[in-house]
Design an enzyme around this catalytic site. Structure first.
Site, short mmCIF file in Angstrom:
data_model
loop_
_atom_site.label_atom_id
_atom_site.label_comp_id
_atom_site.label_asym_id
_atom_site.label_seq_id
_atom_site.Cartn_x
_atom_site.Cartn_y
_atom_site.Cartn_z
N SER A 119 0.86 -1.18 0.00
CA SER A 119 0.00 0.00 0.00
C SER A 119 0.89 1.23 0.00
O SER A 119 1.88 1.28 0.73
CB SER A 119 -0.91 0.02 1.23
N ASN A 121 0.65 5.01 0.72
CA ASN A 121 -0.15 6.10 1.27
C ASN A 121 0.39 6.45 2.66
O ASN A 121 1.10 5.63 3.27
CB ASN A 121 -1.62 5.69 1.40
N MET A 125 0.03 0.21 4.95
CA MET A 125 -1.01 -0.82 4.98
C MET A 125 -1.79 -0.75 6.29
O MET A 125 -2.85 -1.37 6.43
CB MET A 125 -0.39 -2.19 4.77
N THR A 130 -6.82 -5.46 9.09
CA THR A 130 -7.97 -5.95 9.83
C THR A 130 -7.91 -5.57 11.30
O THR A 130 -8.88 -5.78 12.02
CB THR A 130 -8.07 -7.49 9.74
N ALA A 132 -6.30 -7.02 13.63
CA ALA A 132 -6.16 -8.18 14.51
C ALA A 132 -4.80 -8.15 15.18
O ALA A 132 -3.77 -8.01 14.52
CB ALA A 132 -6.33 -9.47 13.71
N HIS A 453 1.18 -10.69 5.12
CA HIS A 453 2.01 -10.77 6.33
C HIS A 453 3.41 -11.24 5.94
O HIS A 453 3.74 -12.41 6.07
CB HIS A 453 1.39 -11.75 7.34
N ASN A 487 7.44 -5.64 9.95
CA ASN A 487 7.30 -7.09 9.99
C ASN A 487 8.55 -7.81 9.49
O ASN A 487 8.81 -8.95 9.85
CB ASN A 487 6.10 -7.53 9.15
N THR A 499 1.47 -7.60 13.26
CA THR A 499 1.65 -6.18 13.56
C THR A 499 1.93 -5.93 15.04
O THR A 499 2.77 -5.10 15.39
CB THR A 499 0.42 -5.37 13.11
#
Length: 519
Positions: A119, A121, A125, A130, A132, A453, A487, A499
């Site tokens: 991603s 921006n 990401m 999500t 989680a 991931h 990561n 994360t």
């Protein structure tokens, strides 16, 4: 220009470094740069917090680098069949808010991680994730960092990310889902590793309105700190170094191509698990392990239609190990909405299980019947860490951003295939307990790169023996002022969402950065 700290990358890890340094050393001047644009009214805001659907879609499009239009909705089955037929296109492989590293059909066919994506921006990401945040279990923990130090780092990371298990109300249906999961799991698990609500990075108010964590929440007051500056659409092209020290960084403001040389006392590269090693490689910083040991857990996904009599059929199940009275909320429109977790816990359950209502799932189905309760089941397992799983950087070709082009080597071993089959078998047991798989959601091993991931490409280690890129405080071997984050620093195979671990490692690394500021 001069600054005390240069942070490259504005995702959760870069934001964590900035926040801790700004809080503990408010006199330190911090410059953060990100190659991507600001895509929302609030800086680094999670797209799920954008209430206007058109604005949310535009934020996703702006994050997609060269891809300037929305991706079509592709169901799991459609995606899997397209891959099997060799119909590999960005529309099949990528997800909204991301773009493929290699996006030409011929390149994708020769890429051993066809879905590998990024991603671009402000917020990285981390504005699309999500949220989680499970803690790693037995078999996926970093053993060479003292346990008490990691415990302290995890606790602080959970605070920074606003991790909670109360983001969603627990209904009778939710209790039944958890009870069935625990029946399938059995009682041979470590303490606190039973099936339970997923820990999520999310702030909630007294009425259970949710605000998902991303860079804006992590930075908090740092955004208004007089010594902090964030520059978007700014590419770090190269790091200059001499005698084990970064002496400068060349940054380019992309809209005008204006170049600036930044002198910084300390440089932290937290671009992501792909672009962090890419920048080091482009800068001539090439330890033997750089880009090697690239890892991603295999990802098996399916959708299941819950039995309409689920609660009635399992009404005698014992209550789950949580306090539903604290998190019940009759305002929930769908009693099955939520995210449930079956923790990784070797050897009894050497997988990470995640159960999400269709509305929350990163994968989509074509079922449109609102009367059906559809949940997505994702199961991950360990992928052996191998030196030959790696990023291959080109000496002659550049990518969309003008950086060395990347390709990928990635193979499943026999042991990996055994783990995948075992994950499928356990997942099928759960499906059989819940109801039936829907016609377009059959159990599917997703193409490599799908989980997003990615780990190991700048892995940490305990000695400079060619098997790691940085020490346990994420300082690059042979350099006294260069740190890496993200990561890619995780040195072992994991199946859980990474994360939380990456932020915890950044918390611990920040201690070393602050010590150096004092010197």
């Amino acid at each position: 220009m001069k600054t005390d700290i240069l942070i490259i990358g504005s995702g959760p890890v870069g934001a964590t470094y900035a926040r801790i340094i700004a809080e503990q050393k408010p006199q330190a001047k911090i410059l953060m740069v990100d190659v991507g644009p600001k895509v929302s009214d609030a800086i680094g805001q999670h797209v799920k917090n954008i209430s206007d659907p058109k604005k949310m879609e535009m934020a996703q499009i702006l994050s997609q680098g060269p891809k300037k239009t929305p991706y079509p909705m592709i169901s799991v089955a459609e995606r899997a069949l397209a891959v099997q037929r060799g119909e590999l296109t960005p529309d099949v492989l990528a997800r909204a808010g991301t773009h493929l590293v290699l996006d030409q059909p011929e390149e994708i066919k020769t890429n051993e991680m066809p879905s590998i994506s990024m991603s671009t921006n402000v917020g990285g990401m981390g504005i699309h994730w999500t949220c989680a945040c499970p803690r790693p279990g037995k078999g996926e923990q970093i053993t060479f960092i003292p346990e008490d130090e990691m415990e302290k780092a995890f606790t602080e990371a959970e605070k920074i990310l606003h991790v909670t298990q109360k983001a969603f109300p627990i209904s009778e249906e939710g209790e039944t889902i958890l009870a069935i999961l625990n029946q399938t799991l059995g009682d041979k698990h470590s303490p606190k590793r039973q099936a339970q609500p997923m820990p999520l990075a999310c702030k909630t108010d007294s009425e259970h309105n949710r605000y998902w964590t991303a860079t804006d929440l992590i930075l908090g007051d740092t955004l208004n700190h007089p010594n902090f500056e964030l520059r978007s659409e700014t590419l770090c092209k190269k790091l200059y170094h001499q005698d084990g020290r970064i002496t400068g960084a060349e940054i380019v403001y992309l809209p005008t191509q204006e170049k600036t040389i930044v002198e910084a006392n300390i440089v932290i590269v937290a671009a992501d698990a792909l672009r962090t090693p890419q920048l080091l490689w482009a800068s001539g910083i090439r330890p033997k392990a750089l880009g090697h040991y690239l890892n991603e857990h295999p990802f098996v996904f399916t959708f299941v239609e819950l039995d309409k009599d689920l609660v009635k059929n399992h009404s005698q199940n014992p209550k789950v190990e949580c306090d539903p009275s604290q998190i019940r909320n009759p305002k929930s429109n769908d009693p099955t909405v939520g995210v449930f977790w079956v923790p990784f816990d070797a050897p009894n359950h050497p997988f990470h299980g995640q159960i999400m209502h269709m509305d929350l799932s990163p994968m989509k189905t074509t079922v449109t019947d609102d009367s059906k309760h559809i949940v997505g089941l994702g199961w991950g397992c360990l992928k052996e860490a191998n030196f030959e799983d790696k990023i291959v950087f080109s000496e002659v070709e550049n990518d969309y951003f003008g950086m060395p082009k990347m390709n990928f080597k990635f193979k499943y071993t026999e042991k990996d295939l055994e783990a995948i089959n075992a994950a499928k078998a356990f997942q099928q047991k759960v499906v059989n307990s819940f109801g039936k798989e829907i016609k377009d959601g059959g159990q599917t091993l997703m193409p490599p790169g799908t989980s997003l991931h990615y780990e190991g490409s700048t892995r940490m280690g305990i000695e400079n023996d060619g098997e790691s890129v940085c020490d346990t405080y994420a300082k690059v071997w042979g350099f006294n002022n260069l740190f890496v984050g993200g990561n890619g620093v995780i040195p072992i195979a994991t199946a859980s969402n990474p994360t939380l671990t990456s932020v915890a490692l950044a918390v611990r690394s920040s201690e070393q950065v602050i010590k150096q500021i004092n010197q």
